[in-house]
Design a protein around this motif. Sequence first.
Motif, PDB file in Angstrom:
ATOM      1  N   GLU A  95       0.910  -1.311  -0.102  1.00  0.00           N
ATOM      2  CA  GLU A  95      -0.071  -0.014   0.071  1.00  0.00           C
ATOM      3  C   GLU A  95       0.725   1.241   0.036  1.00  0.00           C
ATOM      4  O   GLU A  95       0.453   2.232  -0.164  1.00  0.00           O
ATOM      5  N   SER A  96       2.333   1.020   0.206  1.00  0.00           N
ATOM      6  CA  SER A  96       2.680   2.415   0.528  1.00  0.00           C
ATOM      7  C   SER A  96       4.139   2.364  -0.299  1.00  0.00           C
ATOM      8  O   SER A  96       5.083   2.303   0.339  1.00  0.00           O
ATOM      9  N   LEU A  97       4.086   2.141  -1.652  1.00  0.00           N
ATOM     10  CA  LEU A  97       5.315   1.955  -2.283  1.00  0.00           C
ATOM     11  C   LEU A  97       6.285   3.092  -2.117  1.00  0.00           C
ATOM     12  O   LEU A  97       7.422   2.951  -2.333  1.00  0.00           O
ATOM     13  N   ALA A  98       5.683   4.434  -2.217  1.00  0.00           N
ATOM     14  CA  ALA A  98       6.740   5.483  -1.970  1.00  0.00           C
ATOM     15  C   ALA A  98       6.482   6.140  -0.919  1.00  0.00           C
ATOM     16  O   ALA A  98       6.792   7.276  -0.566  1.00  0.00           O
ATOM     17  N   GLU A  99       6.652   5.452   0.172  1.00  0.00           N
ATOM     18  CA  GLU A  99       6.566   5.945   1.672  1.00  0.00           C
ATOM     19  C   GLU A  99       7.864   6.682   1.882  1.00  0.00           C
ATOM     20  O   GLU A  99       7.762   7.633   3.076  1.00  0.00           O
ATOM     21  N   GLN A 100       8.924   6.100   1.777  1.00  0.00           N
ATOM     22  CA  GLN A 100      10.179   6.507   2.090  1.00  0.00           C
ATOM     23  C   GLN A 100      11.466   6.474   1.140  1.00  0.00           C
ATOM     24  O   GLN A 100      11.917   5.394   1.085  1.00  0.00           O
ATOM     25  N   SER A 101      11.426   7.485   0.489  1.00  0.00           N
ATOM     26  CA  SER A 101      12.485   7.425  -0.549  1.00  0.00           C
ATOM     27  C   SER A 101      13.129   8.807  -0.416  1.00  0.00           C
ATOM     28  O   SER A 101      12.701   9.872   0.081  1.00  0.00           O
ATOM     29  N   SER A 102      14.119   9.032  -0.680  1.00  0.00           N
ATOM     30  CA  SER A 102      14.861  10.364  -0.552  1.00  0.00           C
ATOM     31  C   SER A 102      16.289  10.600  -1.548  1.00  0.00           C
ATOM     32  O   SER A 102      16.599   9.460  -2.174  1.00  0.00           O
ATOM     33  N   MET A 103      16.576  11.720  -1.731  1.00  0.00           N
ATOM     34  CA  MET A 103      17.642  11.913  -3.022  1.00  0.00           C
ATOM     35  C   MET A 103      18.343  13.085  -1.944  1.00  0.00           C
ATOM     36  O   MET A 103      17.866  14.068  -1.563  1.00  0.00           O
ATOM     37  N   MET A 104      19.702  13.039  -1.829  1.00  0.00           N
ATOM     38  CA  MET A 104      20.492  14.372  -1.562  1.00  0.00           C
ATOM     39  C   MET A 104      21.663  14.693  -2.168  1.00  0.00           C
ATOM     40  O   MET A 104      22.067  13.594  -2.735  1.00  0.00           O
ATOM     41  N   VAL A 105      21.786  15.850  -2.401  1.00  0.00           N
ATOM     42  CA  VAL A 105      22.695  16.344  -3.323  1.00  0.00           C
ATOM     43  C   VAL A 105      23.564  17.344  -2.655  1.00  0.00           C
ATOM     44  O   VAL A 105      23.056  18.408  -1.943  1.00  0.00           O
ATOM     45  N   THR A 106      25.102  17.072  -2.462  1.00  0.00           N
ATOM     46  CA  THR A 106      25.956  18.062  -1.725  1.00  0.00           C
ATOM     47  C   THR A 106      26.676  18.806  -2.685  1.00  0.00           C
ATOM     48  O   THR A 106      27.606  18.225  -3.523  1.00  0.00           O
ATOM     49  N   PHE A 107      26.692  20.296  -2.630  1.00  0.00           N
ATOM     50  CA  PHE A 107      27.619  20.965  -3.500  1.00  0.00           C
ATOM     51  C   PHE A 107      28.890  21.500  -2.682  1.00  0.00           C
ATOM     52  O   PHE A 107      28.735  21.930  -1.513  1.00  0.00           O
ATOM     53  N   HIS A 108      29.967  21.644  -3.156  1.00  0.00           N
ATOM     54  CA  HIS A 108      31.076  22.245  -2.503  1.00  0.00           C
ATOM     55  C   HIS A 108      31.631  23.319  -3.274  1.00  0.00           C
ATOM     56  O   HIS A 108      32.585  23.225  -4.113  1.00  0.00           O
ATOM     57  N   PRO A 109      30.738  24.711  -2.899  1.00  0.00           N
ATOM     58  CA  PRO A 109      31.144  25.834  -3.908  1.00  0.00           C
ATOM     59  C   PRO A 109      32.717  26.231  -3.804  1.00  0.00           C
ATOM     60  O   PRO A 109      33.356  26.830  -4.385  1.00  0.00           O
ATOM     61  N   ASP A 110      33.455  25.771  -2.369  1.00  0.00           N
ATOM     62  CA  ASP A 110      34.536  26.372  -2.431  1.00  0.00           C
ATOM     63  C   ASP A 110      35.564  25.501  -3.400  1.00  0.00           C
ATOM     64  O   ASP A 110      36.684  26.325  -3.477  1.00  0.00           O
ATOM     65  N   SER A 111      35.193  24.577  -3.595  1.00  0.00           N
ATOM     66  CA  SER A 111      36.202  23.918  -4.724  1.00  0.00           C
ATOM     67  C   SER A 111      35.739  24.167  -5.981  1.00  0.00           C
ATOM     68  O   SER A 111      36.457  24.129  -6.807  1.00  0.00           O
ATOM     69  N   TYR A 112      34.207  23.850  -6.088  1.00  0.00           N
ATOM     70  CA  TYR A 112      33.698  23.736  -7.580  1.00  0.00           C
ATOM     71  C   TYR A 112      32.515  24.948  -7.373  1.00  0.00           C
ATOM     72  O   TYR A 112      31.707  24.739  -6.910  1.00  0.00           O
ATOM     73  N   PRO A 113      32.585  26.087  -7.987  1.00  0.00           N
ATOM     74  CA  PRO A 113      31.496  26.848  -8.005  1.00  0.00           C
ATOM     75  C   PRO A 113      30.384  26.438  -8.582  1.00  0.00           C
ATOM     76  O   PRO A 113      30.130  25.637  -9.390  1.00  0.00           O
ATOM     77  N   LEU A 114      29.268  26.705  -7.509  1.00  0.00           N
ATOM     78  CA  LEU A 114      27.708  26.273  -7.864  1.00  0.00           C
ATOM     79  C   LEU A 114      27.339  27.494  -8.768  1.00  0.00           C
ATOM     80  O   LEU A 114      27.026  28.649  -8.158  1.00  0.00           O
ATOM     81  N   HIS A 115      27.024  27.241  -9.923  1.00  0.00           N
ATOM     82  CA  HIS A 115      26.290  28.323 -10.858  1.00  0.00           C
ATOM     83  C   HIS A 115      24.911  28.538 -10.683  1.00  0.00           C
ATOM     84  O   HIS A 115      24.185  27.572 -10.400  1.00  0.00           O
ATOM     85  N   TRP A 116      24.596  29.722 -10.940  1.00  0.00           N
ATOM     86  CA  TRP A 116      23.157  30.063 -10.758  1.00  0.00           C
ATOM     87  C   TRP A 116      21.978  29.114 -11.631  1.00  0.00           C
ATOM     88  O   TRP A 116      21.170  28.594 -11.054  1.00  0.00           O
ATOM     89  N   GLU A 117      22.621  28.814 -12.822  1.00  0.00           N
ATOM     90  CA  GLU A 117      21.776  28.194 -13.615  1.00  0.00           C
ATOM     91  C   GLU A 117      21.732  26.537 -12.956  1.00  0.00           C
ATOM     92  O   GLU A 117      20.837  25.887 -13.415  1.00  0.00           O
ATOM     93  N   SER A 118      22.727  26.214 -12.515  1.00  0.00           N
ATOM     94  CA  SER A 118      22.807  24.711 -11.819  1.00  0.00           C
ATOM     95  C   SER A 118      21.641  24.478 -10.847  1.00  0.00           C
ATOM     96  O   SER A 118      21.120  23.382 -10.720  1.00  0.00           O
ATOM     97  N   CYS A 119      20.964  25.596 -10.101  1.00  0.00           N
ATOM     98  CA  CYS A 119      19.802  25.605  -9.330  1.00  0.00           C
ATOM     99  C   CYS A 119      18.782  25.067 -10.151  1.00  0.00           C
ATOM    100  O   CYS A 119      17.978  24.189  -9.681  1.00  0.00           O
ATOM    101  N   GLY A 120      18.457  25.634 -11.209  1.00  0.00           N
ATOM    102  CA  GLY A 120      17.231  25.335 -12.002  1.00  0.00           C
ATOM    103  C   GLY A 120      17.501  23.916 -12.633  1.00  0.00           C
ATOM    104  O   GLY A 120      16.518  23.175 -12.526  1.00  0.00           O
ATOM    105  N   GLN A 121      18.829  23.630 -12.891  1.00  0.00           N
ATOM    106  CA  GLN A 121      18.719  22.235 -13.644  1.00  0.00           C
ATOM    107  C   GLN A 121      18.612  21.188 -12.640  1.00  0.00           C
ATOM    108  O   GLN A 121      18.072  20.010 -12.965  1.00  0.00           O
TER     109      GLN A 121
END
Lengths: 114, 201
Positions: free
Chosen positions: B18-44
């Motif tokens: 009954e609860s196929l999608a009860e607990q799924s998650s996705m996590m993304v970590t960015f390290h702007p100090d090493s690799y800049p996170l661009h504004w456009e990337s937020c949208g992507q």
Amino acid sequence: MEIAGNEYRVHRARDSAKVIFEGTLRLSGTKAYKPIAQLLQTVGEDGTDIVTLDMRKLQFLNSAGINMLYKFALNLSRKGGTKLVVYGSESFPWQKKVLGNLNHFVKDLEIDFS
Amino acid sequence: MSEHRIRVSHQMTTESGESLAEQSSMMVTFHPDSYPLHWESCGQLAEFISHYTGLFFDGQTRPANEAETLHRSEVEDAINYILLELMQNALKFNTAGDIEAKIEIHEGELRFHVGNQIRPEDVPDVEAVFQELLTEDPGELLIRRIEENAADPDSYRSGLGFLTIMNDYGASLAWSFDEDAHPDHVRLTIITCFPVLRSGT
């Protein structure tokens, strides 16, 4: 007059008080929206009876863009004498919410989702 | 060596069916100090996660005997907007270190956790912003903010991001401060819960 970027195009229809929005607008803030805000302001100051915003091909608008839209709509309404007509599309669920909010502060308004 | 991390986990409940999608998650970590996170990337990122998560709402994974969930297009639309706003906010105000984004699918709601770091002296201002959001009606506050913005041609802060998330998407907002972060910084995590059950069902 046209303002365009990689993901979007905003232009004024020829000889008309109609502004057409296309694509995805998620610019970085109020400053980044200034050219589009100025285009809207120019159309709004033309003294026409009706200003039309055609958003049927606008897939996305972030909060800074929503702010630009609301700011223009409220100032046009306060100036008086101009009706605002907005065309939207039900294909993009956000449009019902964002355009629906205009009813709360724009007096002479027509929203068309047909 | 730092690198961006993406972690996806699924714990599908199949016992009851009954609860196929009860607990799924996705996590993304960015390290702007090493690799800049661009504004456009937020949208992507927001687009990708919205399409990815939308697959759980295709009608086949909906519990048959429970309240109706929102349509896939509505869920994708909401994720795209909410996550983009949270990510753009995190990128705009991050002062050092990592930016983390996590989305969890729970029964009846999606939870977004987006964290960035701020300076300790900015904590009171941030708390004041959230307190205002929690103590006032978001619809009334939205109209007031629109009127304030329209009256000030030079205003460069819209302040509509959190308000629209709450008012237009019916989402709730929470936040936490974690002092075990980057030296001399505080980690701010904003948690947003978006209900995916159709109201009235």
